[in-house]
Design a protein around this motif. Structure first.
Motif, PDB file in Angstrom:
ATOM      1  N   ASN A 287      13.993 -36.840 -36.654  1.00 37.67           N
ATOM      2  CA  ASN A 287      13.149 -36.412 -37.776  1.00 37.67           C
ATOM      3  C   ASN A 287      11.968 -37.359 -37.994  1.00 37.67           C
ATOM      4  OD1 ASN A 287      14.896 -34.199 -38.389  1.00 37.67           O
ATOM      5  ND2 ASN A 287      16.246 -35.620 -39.468  1.00 37.67           N
ATOM      6  N   GLY A 288      11.682 -38.173 -37.018  1.00 40.44           N
ATOM      7  CA  GLY A 288      10.590 -39.136 -37.126  1.00 40.44           C
ATOM      8  C   GLY A 288       9.397 -38.735 -36.273  1.00 40.44           C
ATOM      9  N   SER A 289       8.261 -39.373 -36.558  1.00 40.05           N
ATOM     10  CA  SER A 289       7.034 -39.122 -35.820  1.00 40.05           C
ATOM     11  C   SER A 289       6.414 -40.450 -35.403  1.00 40.05           C
ATOM     12  CB  SER A 289       6.043 -38.339 -36.687  1.00 40.05           C
ATOM     13  OG  SER A 289       4.798 -38.209 -36.041  1.00 40.05           O
ATOM     14  N   ALA A 290       6.246 -40.640 -34.101  1.00 46.11           N
ATOM     15  CA  ALA A 290       5.593 -41.826 -33.557  1.00 46.11           C
ATOM     16  C   ALA A 290       4.381 -41.371 -32.753  1.00 46.11           C
ATOM     17  CB  ALA A 290       6.565 -42.607 -32.669  1.00 46.11           C
ATOM     18  N   ALA A 291       3.433 -42.276 -32.532  1.00 46.15           N
ATOM     19  CA  ALA A 291       2.235 -41.908 -31.770  1.00 46.15           C
ATOM     20  C   ALA A 291       1.729 -43.095 -30.966  1.00 46.15           C
ATOM     21  CB  ALA A 291       1.141 -41.396 -32.705  1.00 46.15           C
ATOM     22  N   ILE A 292       1.202 -42.775 -29.792  1.00 43.44           N
ATOM     23  CA  ILE A 292       0.605 -43.774 -28.900  1.00 43.44           C
ATOM     24  C   ILE A 292      -0.821 -43.334 -28.616  1.00 43.44           C
ATOM     25  CG2 ILE A 292       0.667 -44.777 -26.581  1.00 43.44           C
ATOM     26  CD1 ILE A 292       3.720 -44.411 -26.651  1.00 43.44           C
ATOM     27  N   ALA A 293      -1.762 -44.264 -28.798  1.00 43.78           N
ATOM     28  CA  ALA A 293      -3.176 -43.960 -28.558  1.00 43.78           C
ATOM     29  C   ALA A 293      -3.656 -44.718 -27.326  1.00 43.78           C
ATOM     30  CB  ALA A 293      -4.012 -44.356 -29.774  1.00 43.78           C
ATOM     31  N   GLY A 294      -4.687 -44.173 -26.699  1.00 41.47           N
ATOM     32  CA  GLY A 294      -5.272 -44.839 -25.547  1.00 41.47           C
ATOM     33  C   GLY A 294      -6.655 -44.305 -25.261  1.00 41.47           C
ATOM     34  N   HIS A 295      -7.475 -45.168 -24.672  1.00 37.85           N
ATOM     35  CA  HIS A 295      -8.826 -44.762 -24.277  1.00 37.85           C
ATOM     36  C   HIS A 295      -8.792 -43.947 -22.999  1.00 37.85           C
ATOM     37  CE1 HIS A 295     -10.986 -46.941 -27.269  1.00 37.85           C
ATOM     38  NE2 HIS A 295     -10.672 -48.142 -26.820  1.00 37.85           N
ATOM     39  N   GLN A 296      -9.834 -43.182 -22.813  1.00 35.71           N
ATOM     40  CA  GLN A 296     -10.141 -42.667 -21.487  1.00 35.71           C
ATOM     41  C   GLN A 296     -10.982 -43.768 -20.850  1.00 35.71           C
ATOM     42  OE1 GLN A 296     -11.563 -38.672 -21.013  1.00 35.71           O
ATOM     43  NE2 GLN A 296     -10.968 -38.139 -23.093  1.00 35.71           N
ATOM     44  N   SER A 297     -10.467 -44.401 -19.820  1.00 35.29           N
ATOM     45  CA  SER A 297     -11.143 -45.582 -19.288  1.00 35.29           C
ATOM     46  C   SER A 297     -12.284 -45.256 -18.347  1.00 35.29           C
ATOM     47  CB  SER A 297     -10.144 -46.481 -18.566  1.00 35.29           C
ATOM     48  OG  SER A 297      -9.721 -45.849 -17.372  1.00 35.29           O
ATOM     49  N   HIS A 298     -12.460 -44.002 -18.022  1.00 30.73           N
ATOM     50  CA  HIS A 298     -13.503 -43.556 -17.099  1.00 30.73           C
ATOM     51  C   HIS A 298     -13.257 -44.036 -15.672  1.00 30.73           C
ATOM     52  CE1 HIS A 298     -15.282 -42.446 -20.819  1.00 30.73           C
ATOM     53  NE2 HIS A 298     -15.549 -43.677 -21.151  1.00 30.73           N
ATOM     54  N   ILE A 299     -12.057 -44.533 -15.407  1.00 27.84           N
ATOM     55  CA  ILE A 299     -11.662 -44.892 -14.046  1.00 27.84           C
ATOM     56  C   ILE A 299     -10.489 -43.993 -13.726  1.00 27.84           C
ATOM     57  CG2 ILE A 299     -10.786 -46.699 -12.528  1.00 27.84           C
ATOM     58  CD1 ILE A 299     -12.047 -48.700 -14.492  1.00 27.84           C
ATOM     59  N   PHE A 300     -10.583 -43.191 -12.689  1.00 29.83           N
ATOM     60  CA  PHE A 300      -9.579 -42.175 -12.405  1.00 29.83           C
ATOM     61  C   PHE A 300      -8.186 -42.776 -12.342  1.00 29.83           C
ATOM     62  CE2 PHE A 300      -8.759 -37.907 -11.395  1.00 29.83           C
ATOM     63  CZ  PHE A 300      -7.689 -37.894 -10.529  1.00 29.83           C
ATOM     64  N   GLY A 301      -7.257 -42.176 -13.098  1.00 26.12           N
ATOM     65  CA  GLY A 301      -5.870 -42.600 -13.055  1.00 26.12           C
ATOM     66  C   GLY A 301      -5.508 -43.738 -13.974  1.00 26.12           C
ATOM     67  N   GLN A 302      -6.406 -44.183 -14.870  1.00 23.20           N
ATOM     68  CA  GLN A 302      -6.126 -45.319 -15.734  1.00 23.20           C
ATOM     69  C   GLN A 302      -6.089 -44.885 -17.205  1.00 23.20           C
ATOM     70  OE1 GLN A 302      -7.068 -49.038 -14.902  1.00 23.20           O
ATOM     71  NE2 GLN A 302      -6.719 -48.687 -12.752  1.00 23.20           N
ATOM     72  N   PHE A 303      -5.232 -45.556 -17.985  1.00 18.38           N
ATOM     73  CA  PHE A 303      -5.069 -45.240 -19.400  1.00 18.38           C
ATOM     74  C   PHE A 303      -4.831 -43.738 -19.575  1.00 18.38           C
ATOM     75  CE2 PHE A 303      -7.747 -49.223 -19.895  1.00 18.38           C
ATOM     76  CZ  PHE A 303      -6.654 -50.028 -20.066  1.00 18.38           C
ATOM     77  N   LEU A 304      -5.505 -43.095 -20.522  1.00 19.13           N
ATOM     78  CA  LEU A 304      -5.207 -41.688 -20.798  1.00 19.13           C
ATOM     79  C   LEU A 304      -6.326 -40.741 -20.357  1.00 19.13           C
ATOM     80  CD1 LEU A 304      -3.455 -41.925 -24.291  1.00 19.13           C
ATOM     81  CD2 LEU A 304      -2.426 -41.784 -22.023  1.00 19.13           C
ATOM     82  N   ASN A 305      -7.080 -41.115 -19.323  1.00 18.98           N
ATOM     83  CA  ASN A 305      -8.186 -40.245 -18.925  1.00 18.98           C
ATOM     84  C   ASN A 305      -7.733 -39.000 -18.177  1.00 18.98           C
ATOM     85  OD1 ASN A 305      -7.588 -41.682 -16.558  1.00 18.98           O
ATOM     86  ND2 ASN A 305      -9.674 -41.472 -15.803  1.00 18.98           N
ATOM     87  N   ARG A 306      -6.436 -38.886 -17.879  1.00 16.90           N
ATOM     88  CA  ARG A 306      -5.931 -37.651 -17.262  1.00 16.90           C
ATOM     89  C   ARG A 306      -4.961 -36.924 -18.200  1.00 16.90           C
ATOM     90  NH1 ARG A 306      -3.922 -38.510 -11.266  1.00 16.90           N
ATOM     91  NH2 ARG A 306      -3.937 -36.244 -11.420  1.00 16.90           N
ATOM     92  N   LEU A 307      -4.959 -37.316 -19.461  1.00 14.03           N
ATOM     93  CA  LEU A 307      -4.036 -36.701 -20.421  1.00 14.03           C
ATOM     94  C   LEU A 307      -4.249 -35.194 -20.517  1.00 14.03           C
ATOM     95  CD1 LEU A 307      -1.770 -37.492 -22.423  1.00 14.03           C
ATOM     96  CD2 LEU A 307      -3.520 -37.578 -24.201  1.00 14.03           C
ATOM     97  N   ASN A 308      -5.488 -34.749 -20.339  1.00 16.68           N
ATOM     98  CA  ASN A 308      -5.792 -33.314 -20.437  1.00 16.68           C
ATOM     99  C   ASN A 308      -5.132 -32.497 -19.322  1.00 16.68           C
ATOM    100  OD1 ASN A 308      -7.659 -34.623 -18.622  1.00 16.68           O
ATOM    101  ND2 ASN A 308      -8.770 -32.697 -18.528  1.00 16.68           N
ATOM    102  N   GLU A 309      -4.586 -33.151 -18.302  1.00 17.46           N
ATOM    103  CA  GLU A 309      -3.918 -32.438 -17.219  1.00 17.46           C
ATOM    104  C   GLU A 309      -2.458 -32.101 -17.540  1.00 17.46           C
ATOM    105  OE1 GLU A 309      -4.450 -34.370 -13.411  1.00 17.46           O
ATOM    106  OE2 GLU A 309      -6.422 -35.095 -14.030  1.00 17.46           O
ATOM    107  N   LEU A 310      -1.918 -32.711 -18.597  1.00 17.73           N
ATOM    108  CA  LEU A 310      -0.535 -32.415 -18.962  1.00 17.73           C
ATOM    109  C   LEU A 310      -0.402 -30.968 -19.421  1.00 17.73           C
ATOM    110  CD1 LEU A 310       0.845 -35.562 -20.810  1.00 17.73           C
ATOM    111  CD2 LEU A 310       1.332 -34.777 -18.520  1.00 17.73           C
ATOM    112  N   GLN A 311       0.756 -30.398 -19.153  1.00 15.19           N
ATOM    113  CA  GLN A 311       1.018 -29.011 -19.534  1.00 15.19           C
ATOM    114  C   GLN A 311       2.328 -28.943 -20.318  1.00 15.19           C
ATOM    115  OE1 GLN A 311       0.969 -26.638 -15.970  1.00 15.19           O
ATOM    116  NE2 GLN A 311      -1.098 -27.263 -15.422  1.00 15.19           N
ATOM    117  N   ILE A 312       2.472 -27.882 -21.084  1.00 14.28           N
ATOM    118  CA  ILE A 312       3.707 -27.680 -21.836  1.00 14.28           C
ATOM    119  C   ILE A 312       4.870 -27.608 -20.846  1.00 14.28           C
ATOM    120  CG2 ILE A 312       4.968 -26.022 -23.276  1.00 14.28           C
ATOM    121  CD1 ILE A 312       2.291 -25.556 -24.730  1.00 14.28           C
ATOM    122  N   GLY A 313       5.922 -28.355 -21.149  1.00  8.75           N
ATOM    123  CA  GLY A 313       7.084 -28.434 -20.262  1.00  8.75           C
ATOM    124  C   GLY A 313       7.107 -29.688 -19.406  1.00  8.75           C
ATOM    125  N   ASP A 314       5.941 -30.382 -19.272  1.00  9.46           N
ATOM    126  CA  ASP A 314       5.929 -31.634 -18.507  1.00  9.46           C
ATOM    127  C   ASP A 314       6.799 -32.671 -19.206  1.00  9.46           C
ATOM    128  OD1 ASP A 314       4.263 -30.642 -16.585  1.00  9.46           O
ATOM    129  OD2 ASP A 314       2.466 -31.702 -17.256  1.00  9.46           O
TER     130      ASP A 314
END
Length: 199
Positions: free
Chosen positions: A110-137
């Motif tokens: 019943n809790g809510s936690a969150a993690i933030a990250g930059h898009q580092s503009h370097i492929f594969g680093q931090f959260l710059n590929r977060l938009n590729e995640l899909q429901i069910g991943d």
């Protein structure tokens, strides 16, 4: 004259290449140091159990450890493995991912936690590929005490002031991953929400 301009452009290109390469190497070294630090903390945690009869009780000071690395986020589908620091401060987000303070602990029912990250503009680093995640991943958050497994169930693009999306949801342990959207802009936030699962 043309030769001079051509040589100058080549020189500038090489200089930019070396600057970017140095930045990538420095970032990787910093990430590795943070993950090694976390591994050491986890090893210490395992050795600091107090046994009472057949039960083991975790030492409370471990949870209150002042170590900055609180976990490692692993998202296989986007080849991400990054340390997670306590607090989503600008300094922390320049080095790794950061837990947003003022919310619940990850893994709390019943809790809510969150993690933030930059898009580092370097492929594969931090959260710059977060938009590729899909429901069910699925992905994992390794903490000092456990490895928490999550499954994505909601993906939204919201305005930065829309914090209602982080509200607790009854019956689940919620973890939201947040980055700016679109790339190289902070106009919106991409929020990927996942619920804790057993396996």
């Amino acid at each position: 004259m043309k030769k001079y301009v051509g040589n100058s452009l080549i020189g500038i290109g090489l200089l930019l290449f070396f600057i970017v390469s140095y930045g990538v190497l420095e970032n990787e070294q910093n990430q590795n140091e943070l993950m090694e630090s976390f591994t050491s903390i986890k090893t210490e945690a395992a050795s600091e159990k107090v046994y009472v009869g057949a039960n083991s009780v975790e030492v409370q000071q471990l949870k209150e450890s002042n170590s900055e690395v609180v976990g490692i986020l692993k998202i296989p589908s986007i080849y991400l493995e990054s340390p997670v620091l306590e607090g989503a401060t600008p300094e922390n987000l320049n080095r790794a991912l950061g837990v947003i303070t003022g919310l619940d602990e990850p893994g709390e029912l019943n809790g809510s936690a969150a993690i933030a990250g930059h898009q580092s503009h370097i492929f594969g680093q931090f959260l710059n590929r977060l938009n590729e995640l899909q429901i069910g991943d699925r992905f994992e958050l390794e903490t000092k005490m456990d490895t928490l497994r999550y499954e994505v169930f909601n993906i939204q693009i919201v305005k930065p002031e829309n914090v209602d999306i982080l509200e607790r949801q009854k019956g689940i342990s919620l973890l939201s991953l947040i980055t700016c959207y679109p790339e190289r802009s902070n106009k919106f936030r991409l929020v990927v929400q996942a619920k804790q699962v057993e396996n």
